[in-house]
Design a protein around this motif. Structure first.
Motif, mmCIF file in Angstrom:
data_model
loop_
_atom_site.group_PDB
_atom_site.id
_atom_site.type_symbol
_atom_site.label_atom_id
_atom_site.label_comp_id
_atom_site.label_asym_id
_atom_site.label_seq_id
_atom_site.Cartn_x
_atom_site.Cartn_y
_atom_site.Cartn_z
ATOM 1 N N PRO A 177 -2.110 -1.097 -9.694
ATOM 2 C CA PRO A 177 -1.992 0.193 -9.668
ATOM 3 C C PRO A 177 -2.841 1.340 -9.015
ATOM 4 N N GLY A 178 -4.112 0.729 -9.046
ATOM 5 C CA GLY A 178 -5.149 1.315 -8.453
ATOM 6 C C GLY A 178 -4.878 1.544 -7.036
ATOM 7 N N MET A 179 -4.411 0.294 -6.413
ATOM 8 C CA MET A 179 -4.438 0.315 -4.860
ATOM 9 C C MET A 179 -3.028 0.976 -4.562
ATOM 10 N N VAL A 180 -2.015 0.977 -5.298
ATOM 11 C CA VAL A 180 -0.767 1.796 -4.945
ATOM 12 C C VAL A 180 -0.900 3.125 -4.947
ATOM 13 N N SER A 181 -1.839 3.491 -5.860
ATOM 14 C CA SER A 181 -2.248 5.102 -5.927
ATOM 15 C C SER A 181 -3.069 5.425 -4.777
ATOM 16 N N LEU A 182 -4.003 4.455 -4.191
ATOM 17 C CA LEU A 182 -4.761 4.711 -3.137
ATOM 18 C C LEU A 182 -3.859 4.907 -1.872
ATOM 19 N N LEU A 183 -3.079 3.825 -1.700
ATOM 20 C CA LEU A 183 -2.422 3.636 -0.297
ATOM 21 C C LEU A 183 -0.839 4.241 -0.300
ATOM 22 N N GLY A 184 -0.420 4.299 -1.461
ATOM 23 C CA GLY A 184 1.295 4.635 -1.517
ATOM 24 C C GLY A 184 2.077 3.318 -1.665
ATOM 25 N N GLU A 185 3.161 3.625 -2.392
ATOM 26 C CA GLU A 185 4.087 2.303 -2.724
ATOM 27 C C GLU A 185 4.258 1.476 -1.307
ATOM 28 N N ASN A 186 4.981 2.195 -0.311
ATOM 29 C CA ASN A 186 5.352 1.438 0.751
ATOM 30 C C ASN A 186 4.189 0.657 1.550
ATOM 31 N N LEU A 187 3.044 1.572 1.933
ATOM 32 C CA LEU A 187 2.043 0.896 2.429
ATOM 33 C C LEU A 187 1.628 -0.360 1.818
ATOM 34 N N PHE A 188 1.224 0.027 0.473
ATOM 35 C CA PHE A 188 0.652 -1.254 -0.174
ATOM 36 C C PHE A 188 1.717 -2.416 -0.257
ATOM 37 N N LEU A 189 2.898 -2.127 -0.398
ATOM 38 C CA LEU A 189 3.789 -3.515 -0.432
ATOM 39 C C LEU A 189 3.782 -4.055 0.815
ATOM 40 N N PHE A 190 3.617 -3.444 1.799
ATOM 41 C CA PHE A 190 3.810 -3.867 3.376
ATOM 42 C C PHE A 190 2.520 -4.809 3.514
ATOM 43 N N LEU A 191 1.335 -4.446 3.383
ATOM 44 C CA LEU A 191 0.130 -5.055 3.435
ATOM 45 C C LEU A 191 -0.049 -6.044 2.597
ATOM 46 N N MET A 192 0.299 -5.975 1.276
ATOM 47 C CA MET A 192 0.322 -7.212 0.359
ATOM 48 C C MET A 192 1.462 -8.339 0.812
ATOM 49 N N LEU A 193 2.517 -7.913 1.256
ATOM 50 C CA LEU A 193 3.333 -9.116 1.549
ATOM 51 C C LEU A 193 3.042 -9.757 2.791
ATOM 52 N N ILE A 194 2.219 -8.901 3.720
ATOM 53 C CA ILE A 194 1.519 -9.552 5.203
ATOM 54 C C ILE A 194 0.787 -10.799 4.833
ATOM 55 N N SER A 195 0.189 -10.807 3.757
ATOM 56 C CA SER A 195 -0.818 -11.888 3.037
ATOM 57 C C SER A 195 0.218 -13.238 3.020
#
Length: 320
Positions: free
Chosen positions: A54-72
């Motif tokens: 939740p903290g990273m989503v708040s920091l980066l925004g939903e779409n950017l966090f999802l994109f970067l998380m899925l890259i891994s």
């Protein structure tokens, strides 16, 4: 037959240990670099550091966090394929299926089936059962970005988990223990434990592990019964993609710009969200799939021994 596919390549235990290390580094080290850089930049700009989802989503925004998380996960999937090819001399096809070629009809059959069924469940709940538990969350631009990210990257995330657990993991444990039930149980439990740090666990408690482990068991069963990963790949991709697009909540790992937002008390969802899929829906799906694909000899396929073939003259299961 699926676990015996491993014998088409090299099955020394040390190869799997090194391969597992390569996969982990690809997934959790190399693949996490873009997310780490993005967090560093945001914090340097004055953002508040937070290491939970939740903290990273708040920091980066939903779409950017999802994109970067899925890259891994995409990088982790490359790690699986590289390990299989270079260490085990096993092709992606042989890691995937016992058939002469990957049967994409199986993939699309269960993808569409589960996508439609799971969407109907959500819509029935929204329109008829508990409409007060949802708010309309649709915004065109962020949803279209989510759709692009989901279609391109979510199948890579789910494919990584299937190839790593039901594929590479089952091959390793099957050739190590020479049976089917231990790989089935161990990979199912390990798959469940992979999700133990998800926000859902904090909200619902460890009872949600029944769902995660039960889902892993379901995916393992259809892999062993069908002699290939196609059905598991299709189901998992549909499950995550349609969930990401249809409904989100503040306390879930998949926080997205979905069409609906669930605002209900998570504690009240335990029965329907955890026990109904595992003990009712998954058995029904197993029955449907067994009839469609003519599955027989359940005891031997799920509990029987793994026997190394005497030579490379393997039986290839024909297309249906």
């Amino acid at each position: 037959m699926y676990i015996e596919q491993a014998y088409k390549g090299l099955t020394d235990a040390w190869r799997y240990i090194i391969g597992g290390a390569i996969i982990f580094v690809a997934w959790q080290v190399i693949g996490m670099i873009p997310l780490g850089i993005a967090i560093f930049i945001k914090v340097a700009e004055g953002g508040e550091i937070a290491m939970d989802i939740p903290g990273m989503v708040s920091l980066l925004g939903e779409n950017l966090f999802l994109f970067l998380m899925l890259i891994s996960f995409a990088v982790g999937l490359i790690g699986v394929f590289v390990s299989s090819k270079l260490l085990h001399k096993l092709s992606i096809k042989d890691l995937t299926t016992t058939r002469r070629k990957i049967d994409w009809k199986r993939f699309w059959y269960i993808f569409i089936l589960w996508g439609v069924v799971s969407s109907i469940f959500v819509l029935i709940d929204y329109y008829f059962i508990t409409p007060e538990d949802y708010v309309w969350n649709f915004e065109m631009k962020p949803f279209l970005i989510l759709l692009a990210i989901g279609v391109c990257l979510l199948p890579l995330q789910t494919s990584f988990e299937e190839y790593a657990f039901r594929g590479y993991g089952m091959h390793f444990l099957g050739t190590l223990f020479k049976n089917r039930w231990l790989p089935l149980v161990i990979t199912s439990v390990a798959f469940g434990l992979l999700h133990i740090f998800n926000p859902e666990v904090k909200q619902l408690g460890y009872v949600i592990m029944v769902y995660y482990i039960g889902t892993g068991l379901f995916l393992g069963i259809i892999t062993l019964m069908d002699d290939g990963l196609e059905l598991a790949l299709g189901f998992h991709a549909a499950n995550n993609l349609f969930t990401a697009l249809l409904v989100t909540a503040d306390w879930t790992a998949l926080q997205t710009h979905s069409i609906l937002k669930d605002i209900s008390d998570p504690a009240e969802m335990a029965l329907t969200e955890i026990f109904v899929p595992v003990f009712i829906i998954f058995p029904i799906l197993l029955f449907i799939l067994s009839k469609k694909y003519g599955w027989t000899n359940w005891k031997d396929k799920l509990l029987g021994p793994v026997v190394e073939p005497p030579n490379e003259d393997y039986k290839i299961i024909g297309e249906e």
